[in-house]
Scaffold this active site. Sequence first.
Site, short mmCIF file in Angstrom:
data_model
loop_
_atom_site.label_atom_id
_atom_site.label_comp_id
_atom_site.label_asym_id
_atom_site.label_seq_id
_atom_site.Cartn_x
_atom_site.Cartn_y
_atom_site.Cartn_z
N HIS A 5 85.17 -16.81 78.60
CA HIS A 5 83.84 -16.63 78.01
C HIS A 5 83.77 -15.33 77.23
O HIS A 5 84.36 -14.33 77.61
CB HIS A 5 82.73 -16.66 79.07
N HIS B 203 81.04 -12.60 76.05
CA HIS B 203 79.67 -12.13 76.21
C HIS B 203 79.14 -11.71 74.84
O HIS B 203 79.83 -10.99 74.11
CB HIS B 203 79.61 -10.89 77.09
P1 AMP Z 1 82.70 -11.85 83.79
O1 AMP Z 1 82.57 -10.66 84.70
O2 AMP Z 1 83.11 -11.46 82.39
O3 AMP Z 1 83.57 -12.94 84.37
O4 AMP Z 1 81.23 -12.42 83.61
C1 AMP Z 1 80.73 -13.53 84.29
C2 AMP Z 1 79.28 -13.64 83.90
O5 AMP Z 1 78.81 -14.91 84.27
C3 AMP Z 1 78.37 -12.61 84.58
O6 AMP Z 1 77.75 -11.80 83.58
C4 AMP Z 1 77.37 -13.46 85.34
O7 AMP Z 1 76.07 -12.93 85.33
C5 AMP Z 1 77.45 -14.79 84.60
N1 AMP Z 1 77.08 -15.96 85.39
C6 AMP Z 1 77.56 -16.32 86.60
N2 AMP Z 1 77.00 -17.48 87.00
C7 AMP Z 1 76.15 -17.87 86.01
C8 AMP Z 1 75.29 -18.98 85.82
N3 AMP Z 1 75.14 -19.93 86.74
N4 AMP Z 1 74.56 -19.04 84.67
C9 AMP Z 1 74.68 -18.08 83.74
N5 AMP Z 1 75.48 -17.01 83.86
C10 AMP Z 1 76.21 -16.90 84.98
#
Ligand code: AMP
Length: 137
Positions: A98, A100
């Site tokens: 992903h 951001h």
């Molecule tokens: P990372 O640390 O780059 O893997 O970021 C994962 C991101 O996914 C975090 O910013 C979380 O807040 C986000 N996240 C986790 N679960 C969900 C969800 N169900 N819907 C939207 N965002 C999510």
Amino acid sequence: MSTIFQKIIDREIPADIVYEDEHTLAFLDINPTNKGHALVIPKQAFENVFDADIDLFAEMAATAVRVSRAIKSALNADGVNLIMNNGEHAGQEVFHAHIHVVPRFKNDDVFQPAKHTNYEDGESAQVATQIIAALEE
Ligand code: AMP
């Protein structure tokens, strides 16, 4: 391995989806750094840059550009940060790739300044040589 993001793709759990095309999906982060913070994901799962299909990564990048422009315009943001955490020790928590897209506003002060290091004399050339060799493998 299936992750929470696969459940969003499959509509098994809710999300605020802002964009979808054949290869990618974008939705709001549940724990936003700023309001409008979005995540761009490939529909076909890969973990991160280390196992990424280059064409699919390019699709993600294109969606990140579109979503960035929409966020800037819709939220009157002053800029955006595009951030991708690749690997546990780079801060990756969800192992479905992903990007951001974090809207930024003047003086929002949401990130701590990054730490920096220094090269010894000649060290940067040595590091560059190692990376060039790996790129040629
Ligand atoms: P990372 O640390 O780059 O893997 O970021 C994962 C991101 O996914 C975090 O910013 C979380 O807040 C986000 N996240 C986790 N679960 C969900 C969800 N169900 N819907 C939207 N965002 C999510």
